[in-house]
Motif scaffolding. Structure first.
Motif, PDB file in Angstrom:
ATOM      1  N   GLY A 107       0.908  -1.226  -0.130  1.00 13.08           N
ATOM      2  CA  GLY A 107      -0.129  -0.105   0.171  1.00 13.08           C
ATOM      3  C   GLY A 107       0.808   1.297  -0.108  1.00 13.08           C
ATOM      4  N   ASP A 108       2.255   1.213   0.708  1.00 13.25           N
ATOM      5  CA  ASP A 108       2.879   2.336   0.938  1.00 13.25           C
ATOM      6  C   ASP A 108       4.307   1.987   1.223  1.00 13.25           C
ATOM      7  OD1 ASP A 108       2.811   1.747   3.447  1.00 13.25           O
ATOM      8  OD2 ASP A 108       1.247   3.287   3.960  1.00 13.25           O
ATOM      9  N   PHE A 109       5.282   2.778   1.346  1.00 14.86           N
ATOM     10  CA  PHE A 109       6.440   2.718   1.734  1.00 14.86           C
ATOM     11  C   PHE A 109       6.836   2.021   3.015  1.00 14.86           C
ATOM     12  CE2 PHE A 109      10.711   4.015   3.566  1.00 14.86           C
ATOM     13  CZ  PHE A 109      11.468   3.363   2.955  1.00 14.86           C
ATOM     14  N   PHE A 136       7.803  -5.137   5.391  1.00 13.87           N
ATOM     15  CA  PHE A 136       8.144  -6.524   4.836  1.00 13.87           C
ATOM     16  C   PHE A 136       9.375  -6.755   4.549  1.00 13.87           C
ATOM     17  CE2 PHE A 136       9.183  -8.353   0.651  1.00 13.87           C
ATOM     18  CZ  PHE A 136       8.843  -9.657   1.058  1.00 13.87           C
ATOM     19  N   MET A 137      10.265  -5.833   4.155  1.00 11.58           N
ATOM     20  CA  MET A 137      11.810  -5.981   3.868  1.00 11.58           C
ATOM     21  C   MET A 137      12.404  -6.182   5.239  1.00 11.58           C
ATOM     22  SD  MET A 137      12.637  -3.310   1.090  1.00 11.58           S
ATOM     23  CE  MET A 137      14.345  -3.870   0.677  1.00 11.58           C
ATOM     24  N   THR A 138      11.998  -5.523   6.095  1.00  8.61           N
ATOM     25  CA  THR A 138      12.609  -5.608   7.518  1.00  8.61           C
ATOM     26  C   THR A 138      12.299  -7.053   8.181  1.00  8.61           C
ATOM     27  OG1 THR A 138      12.165  -3.334   7.823  1.00  8.61           O
ATOM     28  CG2 THR A 138      12.762  -4.565   9.895  1.00  8.61           C
ATOM     29  N   ARG A 139      10.970  -7.366   8.155  1.00  2.00           N
ATOM     30  CA  ARG A 139      10.727  -8.740   8.671  1.00  2.00           C
ATOM     31  C   ARG A 139      11.503 -10.050   7.829  1.00  2.00           C
ATOM     32  NH1 ARG A 139       4.631  -9.286   8.603  1.00  2.00           N
ATOM     33  NH2 ARG A 139       4.955  -7.856   6.777  1.00  2.00           N
ATOM     34  N   ASN A 180      14.077  -1.554  -4.053  1.00  2.00           N
ATOM     35  CA  ASN A 180      12.912  -1.028  -3.569  1.00  2.00           C
ATOM     36  C   ASN A 180      12.582   0.275  -4.237  1.00  2.00           C
ATOM     37  OD1 ASN A 180      12.356   0.899  -0.732  1.00  2.00           O
ATOM     38  ND2 ASN A 180      10.627  -0.076  -1.667  1.00  2.00           N
ATOM     39  N   VAL A 181      11.507   0.609  -4.514  1.00  2.00           N
ATOM     40  CA  VAL A 181      11.142   1.998  -4.795  1.00  2.00           C
ATOM     41  C   VAL A 181       9.488   2.009  -4.201  1.00  2.00           C
ATOM     42  CG1 VAL A 181      10.700   1.650  -7.219  1.00  2.00           C
ATOM     43  CG2 VAL A 181      11.056   3.991  -6.262  1.00  2.00           C
ATOM     44  N   TYR A 182       9.592   3.084  -3.234  1.00  2.00           N
ATOM     45  CA  TYR A 182       8.283   3.467  -2.594  1.00  2.00           C
ATOM     46  C   TYR A 182       7.690   2.117  -1.996  1.00  2.00           C
ATOM     47  CZ  TYR A 182       4.266   5.845  -0.977  1.00  2.00           C
ATOM     48  OH  TYR A 182       3.191   6.341  -0.476  1.00  2.00           O
ATOM     49  N   ASN A 183       6.397   1.765  -2.749  1.00  2.00           N
ATOM     50  CA  ASN A 183       5.677   0.609  -2.386  1.00  2.00           C
ATOM     51  C   ASN A 183       6.150  -0.765  -2.969  1.00  2.00           C
ATOM     52  OD1 ASN A 183       4.547   1.188  -4.838  1.00  2.00           O
ATOM     53  ND2 ASN A 183       2.559   0.571  -4.274  1.00  2.00           N
ATOM     54  N   LYS A 184       7.044  -0.573  -3.865  1.00  2.00           N
ATOM     55  CA  LYS A 184       7.248  -1.749  -4.711  1.00  2.00           C
ATOM     56  C   LYS A 184       8.646  -2.633  -4.085  1.00  2.00           C
ATOM     57  CE  LYS A 184       8.739  -0.974  -8.813  1.00  2.00           C
ATOM     58  NZ  LYS A 184       8.619  -0.517 -10.338  1.00  2.00           N
ATOM     59  N   VAL A 185       8.767  -3.937  -4.091  1.00  2.00           N
ATOM     60  CA  VAL A 185       9.851  -4.709  -3.770  1.00  2.00           C
ATOM     61  C   VAL A 185      10.148  -5.817  -4.785  1.00  2.00           C
ATOM     62  CG1 VAL A 185      11.400  -6.025  -2.059  1.00  2.00           C
ATOM     63  CG2 VAL A 185       9.600  -4.085  -1.343  1.00  2.00           C
ATOM     64  N   TRP A 240      10.324  12.667   5.953  1.00  2.00           N
ATOM     65  CA  TRP A 240      10.596  13.432   4.944  1.00  2.00           C
ATOM     66  C   TRP A 240       9.701  13.362   3.553  1.00  2.00           C
ATOM     67  CZ3 TRP A 240      16.614  13.728   5.356  1.00  2.00           C
ATOM     68  CH2 TRP A 240      16.923  14.546   6.412  1.00  2.00           C
ATOM     69  N   ASN A 241       8.835  12.378   3.558  1.00  2.00           N
ATOM     70  CA  ASN A 241       8.079  11.831   2.465  1.00  2.00           C
ATOM     71  C   ASN A 241       8.786  11.914   0.989  1.00  2.00           C
ATOM     72  OD1 ASN A 241       5.803  10.911   1.352  1.00  2.00           O
ATOM     73  ND2 ASN A 241       4.919  13.037   0.834  1.00  2.00           N
ATOM     74  N   HIS A 242       9.979  11.687   1.173  1.00  2.00           N
ATOM     75  CA  HIS A 242      10.879  11.642   0.159  1.00  2.00           C
ATOM     76  C   HIS A 242      11.980   9.965   0.320  1.00  2.00           C
ATOM     77  CE1 HIS A 242      12.914  13.100  -3.350  1.00  2.00           C
ATOM     78  NE2 HIS A 242      14.002  13.076  -2.766  1.00  2.00           N
ATOM     79  N   HIS A 243      11.529   9.135  -0.874  1.00  2.00           N
ATOM     80  CA  HIS A 243      11.976   7.892  -0.908  1.00  2.00           C
ATOM     81  C   HIS A 243      13.120   7.531  -1.797  1.00  2.00           C
ATOM     82  CE1 HIS A 243       7.838   8.057   1.034  1.00  2.00           C
ATOM     83  NE2 HIS A 243       8.311   7.501   1.932  1.00  2.00           N
TER      84      HIS A 243
END
Lengths: 98, 98
Positions: free
Chosen positions: A38-40, A46-49, A65-70, B57-60
């Motif tokens: 849904g978001d970052f 998810f990445m942390t777990r 990763n970029v924003y909500n995508k892995v 910072w809402n900047h990813h």
């Protein structure tokens, strides 16, 4: 020690993953999947777990990763291709992504 | 709201970053750096700290990790190139990487 996946193991263990969004890398013996959240916060959560499981099992993903995508790629460098560890981590990631 | 970096701002703010391991992306208006750590725990620890600043910072970032290596690309999608936010996050990441 991990070993290269046998042909039999490929059929029994890779098939369910390939039916669940994983695909074979076209350039090497590896599996890939893109997870979307849904978001970052959800994506990095998810990445942390997954990172803690990866470290616990001493088997680490290649991931972007970029924003909500892995985007994840799994392979076992020690054996030059897929091993049971990749299957185990792929299943765990699917579970974590819920 | 972020704005595209002016020519003056590029000279004053980008130069120190380019002297500290960052480089300009060859294909778009972005900056990149590869960070290397002692192991996965250190690499992912860095990512975790950077992730919280990024969210605050809402900047990813766009970033790729494998084991002890983290490749980062920063750009501001809203302005179609580099903004002050990229400079701010790049400096923060350099500080976190120690």
């Amino acid at each position: 020690m991990s070993e290269h996946l046998s042909d039999t193991a490929r059929k029994t263990t890779l098939t369910p993953l390939l039916e669940n969004g994983w695909s074979l890398d076209e350039t090497r013996d590896a599996i890939c999947k893109e997870f979307r959240f849904g978001d970052f916060i959800e994506a990095f959560g998810f990445m942390t777990r997954a990172a803690i499981w990866a470290e616990k099992w001493n088997h680490h993903p290649e991931w972007f990763n970029v924003y909500n995508k892995v985007q994840v790629t799994l392979t076992t460098h020690d054996v030059g291709g897929l091993s049971a560890l990749d299957v185990k981590l792929a299943r765990k990631m699917d579970g974590l992504a819920g």
